[in-house]
Design a protein around this motif. Structure first.
Motif, mmCIF file in Angstrom:
data_model
loop_
_atom_site.group_PDB
_atom_site.id
_atom_site.type_symbol
_atom_site.label_atom_id
_atom_site.label_comp_id
_atom_site.label_asym_id
_atom_site.label_seq_id
_atom_site.Cartn_x
_atom_site.Cartn_y
_atom_site.Cartn_z
ATOM 1 N N ARG A 1 3.864 -4.763 -10.447
ATOM 2 C CA ARG A 1 3.091 -5.804 -9.761
ATOM 3 C C ARG A 1 3.732 -6.215 -8.452
ATOM 4 O O ARG A 1 3.036 -6.460 -7.463
ATOM 5 N N VAL A 2 5.059 -6.294 -8.437
ATOM 6 C CA VAL A 2 5.758 -6.674 -7.202
ATOM 7 C C VAL A 2 5.605 -5.584 -6.150
ATOM 8 O O VAL A 2 5.414 -5.865 -4.962
ATOM 9 N N ILE A 3 5.670 -4.323 -6.570
ATOM 10 C CA ILE A 3 5.492 -3.217 -5.626
ATOM 11 C C ILE A 3 4.087 -3.249 -5.039
ATOM 12 O O ILE A 3 3.895 -3.033 -3.833
ATOM 13 N N TRP A 4 3.089 -3.514 -5.855
ATOM 14 C CA TRP A 4 1.710 -3.632 -5.352
ATOM 15 C C TRP A 4 1.623 -4.739 -4.297
ATOM 16 O O TRP A 4 1.100 -4.524 -3.201
ATOM 17 N N PHE A 5 2.095 -5.918 -4.656
ATOM 18 C CA PHE A 5 1.948 -7.084 -3.779
ATOM 19 C C PHE A 5 2.721 -6.907 -2.475
ATOM 20 O O PHE A 5 2.192 -7.173 -1.380
ATOM 21 N N THR A 6 3.982 -6.472 -2.563
ATOM 22 C CA THR A 6 4.799 -6.362 -1.357
ATOM 23 C C THR A 6 4.312 -5.241 -0.441
ATOM 24 O O THR A 6 4.413 -5.355 0.791
ATOM 25 N N SER A 7 3.783 -4.165 -1.004
ATOM 26 C CA SER A 7 3.249 -3.077 -0.178
ATOM 27 C C SER A 7 2.040 -3.550 0.609
ATOM 28 O O SER A 7 1.941 -3.317 1.830
ATOM 29 N N ALA A 8 1.113 -4.204 -0.086
ATOM 30 C CA ALA A 8 -0.060 -4.743 0.605
ATOM 31 C C ALA A 8 0.354 -5.807 1.614
ATOM 32 O O ALA A 8 -0.205 -5.890 2.715
ATOM 33 N N VAL B 1 -0.083 2.360 0.898
ATOM 34 C CA VAL B 1 -0.832 1.163 0.517
ATOM 35 C C VAL B 1 -2.113 1.542 -0.218
ATOM 36 O O VAL B 1 -2.558 0.849 -1.137
ATOM 37 N N LEU B 2 -2.702 2.668 0.150
ATOM 38 C CA LEU B 2 -3.967 3.092 -0.446
ATOM 39 C C LEU B 2 -3.797 3.690 -1.841
ATOM 40 O O LEU B 2 -4.766 3.770 -2.599
ATOM 41 N N MET C 1 -1.603 3.231 -8.210
ATOM 42 C CA MET C 1 -1.521 4.258 -9.254
ATOM 43 C C MET C 1 -0.143 4.308 -9.916
ATOM 44 O O MET C 1 0.015 4.957 -10.951
ATOM 45 N N LEU C 2 0.855 3.650 -9.331
ATOM 46 C CA LEU C 2 2.200 3.708 -9.894
ATOM 47 C C LEU C 2 2.265 2.988 -11.238
ATOM 48 O O LEU C 2 1.706 1.900 -11.394
ATOM 49 N N PRO C 3 2.949 3.562 -12.238
ATOM 50 C CA PRO C 3 3.049 2.930 -13.565
ATOM 51 C C PRO C 3 4.215 1.955 -13.643
ATOM 52 O O PRO C 3 5.096 1.939 -12.773
ATOM 53 N N GLU C 4 4.220 1.150 -14.681
ATOM 54 C CA GLU C 4 5.360 0.281 -14.968
ATOM 55 C C GLU C 4 6.462 1.117 -15.599
ATOM 56 O O GLU C 4 6.210 2.143 -16.229
#
Length: 573
Positions: free
Chosen positions: A165-172, A264-265, A269-272
């Protein structure tokens, strides 16, 4: 195959961190400038050279002490300095030297900037010169302050909510704030948006190290984690290339941000990581990720979490019920890094290494400014020189171990700092070689400490440990720019003396860090720990933090999971 795809997707975005960290090198440049004048100019004089416009004079400008004489169409003659302008009372002949009376005025008509190199920077757009110069000097320190805060905040959030979740948020966030910087309407909005950009960039870099460390097995962990730095260095080289071709700051910022749009796009798709899922007792989710790894890596033998951990599902359920108020409900914070003397001493040593590495890196970089030449090429080489540094570090870490590599390079950097102070000023080549050697040695230690920190601490506080270490690193980064600015504050203290003072400071701290590192445990070839009990035992100290953890959280068992995908491929072949 699975680990390789996850790794390269994750570290690709690390280039964005290198880009944003160094973007201000060209974005906040202060070109040559003088006060503006009221009216239209008819002729310009600079020493013995005359021209019809200010633009023709900039190539002759050599010092900030210079001034330009202009004659307006109405006959008035003005002397233009950088932060003031003077009107000559008698304007008969246009001459550079004038001994008569002059009236001094402030720069109420703005400033004229040399745009031969940079068409537009944040300094020229908002006139961050003279009495507003201090605002320009705060651009990089405020960014590093955001990096400092982001490292702690997102490191803690990653331990609580998960790495994915942190990777998603920080990338965006890097993309959104990166584009937003280009469209800020004044200096204060620019600094605020860049502060937010710094927070998410730092958050991504910290969590990405933990993320790839928990996915990659023991055999590849050293090279995988160290070469996250290599992608960061590639980001620095991209800054140099884009800066060379794009000379308008907001267009330059947009191009730098778009460079990492592909990640970012697809980052969703990255898993935990199975490590974090197991530490949160989400065994079914962990099993799904492991099954996906097995399918990608064409594993023929099924991998079961219950078998690896030697715990039955009914035991897990009863364990969760019995420890509801202790293990599963316990929220970890920075105090857990000081839960006993063994862990506390480890934390203090690690923090000191982080701070010394960061401060040393920038102090050695300060000496490289005097090399001259093409500034774009210099920045490109500064990024490129880090690549062989990490290769040497990886080879040494795998052969000698983490601790045995860190100690000699810290002590070596300390000796080089002392050596530089005794090199005569006339030996320029020797000084440059010594500075590069010092930067190389401190770079090895600086790159190594990321992986070493992740291996020294258990899963439940790993992101927090790396984040807090990165916080200490950014304290050094915040201090370093002010060291550069001492030249303009301490007039009586030459730049060389200032640099030597801080090199001596770095040398003392590097020597102290090297001595304290002797007491750290070696982590080469050892499985990642999952609890503070296991981390304490790794230091051969039986003291432990009071926490109850299900036996399913064994670090050795978890290590089997992270090795499964890679070892299974070798078996199938």
């Amino acid at each position: 195959r699975f680990q390789a795809c996850v790794y390269f997707a994750s570290v690709f975005q690390a280039m964005s961190c290198g880009i944003h960290y160094l973007a201000s090198v060209f974005m906040a440049v202060t070109p040559n400038f003088v006060c503006g004048f009221p009216g239209n100019v008819s002729s310009v004089l600079f020493h013995n050279s005359s021209a019809s416009s200010i633009e023709d004079i900039w190539t002759l400008w050599t010092s900030t002490e210079n001034y330009i004489v202009v004659q307006l169409e109405n006959g008035e003659i003005w002397e233009l300095d950088q932060c003031s302008r003077s009107k000559r009372e008698v304007s008969l002949d246009l001459a550079y030297e004038y001994k008569g009376n002059k009236s001094v005025f402030p720069c109420s008509d703005g400033f004229l900037y040399d745009d031969t190199k940079w068409k537009n920077t944040v300094v020229t757009q908002w006139d961050l010169v003279c009495d507003r110069e201090w605002l320009a000097k705060l651009i990089q320190p405020t960014f590093m302050l955001g990096v400092l805060i982001g490292a702690v905040i997102f490191g803690d959030i990653a331990d609580r909510l998960g790495r994915k979740r942190v990777i998603w948020f920080t990338s965006a966030g890097q993309f959104v704030f990166g584009i937003a910087v280009a469209f800020t309407f004044d200096y204060y909005s620019f600094v605020i948006v860049r502060f937010l950009l710094a927070m998410v960039s730092s958050g991504y870099l910290v969590v990405a190290f933990v993320y790839v460390t928990e996915f990659v097995g023991i055999k590849a962990r050293t090279w995988a984690s160290m070469h996250v730095h290599a992608f960061f260095a590639m980001g620095i080289m991209i800054v140099a290339l884009v800066g060379f071709f794009v000379r308008t700051w907001w267009v330059y910022q947009i191009f730098l941000t778009i460079a990492t749009l592909p990640f970012v796009l697809c980052c969703w798709m990255l898993p935990e990581t199975p490590f974090w899922l197991l530490s949160e007792e989400r065994y079914e989710d962990a099993q799904k990720v492991i099954d996906t790894m097995a399918r990608w890596n064409k594993g023929s033998t099924p991998c079961k979490v219950s078998e690896l951990c030697s715990v039955q599902q009914d035991d897990l359920a009863s364990g969760r019920a019995g420890d509801n108020d202790t293990s599963s409900a316990k929220k970890h914070n920075i105090l857990d890094l000081f839960c006993n003397w063994q862990i506390a001493r480890r934390t203090i040593t690690v923090w000191l290494i982080w701070f010394t590495g960061s401060l040393g890196y920038y102090v050695f970089s300060l000496s490289s400014v005097s090399l001259g030449g093409n500034e774009y090429l210099n920045l490109f080489l500064i990024g490129a020189v880090e690549l062989p540094c990490y290769i040497i570090a990886c080879l040494a870490m795998d052969k000698l171990g983490r601790r045995n590599t860190l100690i000699p390079f810290l002590i070596l950097s300390a000796l080089i700092c002392v050596l530089i102070m005794f090199i005569p000023q006339d030996f320029n080549i020797l000084i440059i070689l010594a500075n590069m050697a010092g930067k190389f040695s401190i770079g090895v230690a600086f790159g190594l400490i990321y992986l070493y920190t992740a291996e020294l601490y258990p899963t439940i506080v790993r992101s927090l440990a790396v984040g807090s270490g990165s916080m200490m690193c950014r304290v050094g980064s915040v201090v370093a720019p002010f060291c550069v600015y001492l030249r303009s504050v301490w007039i009586f203290m030459p730049l060389v003396a200032t640099v030597y003072f801080f090199q001596l400071l770095v040398g003392i701290m590097a020597l102290l860090s090297g001595i304290l590192t002797i007491m750290l445990p070696e982590t080469l070839g050892k499985p990642l720990t999952n609890t503070l009990v296991e981390a304490t035992e790794m230091g051969r100290n039986k003291k432990s933090c009071s926490e109850k953890t299900p036996p399913a959280h064994s670090g050795a068992a978890l290590e089997k999971i992270e090795m499964f995908g890679q070892e299974r491929v070798g078996t199938d072949k």
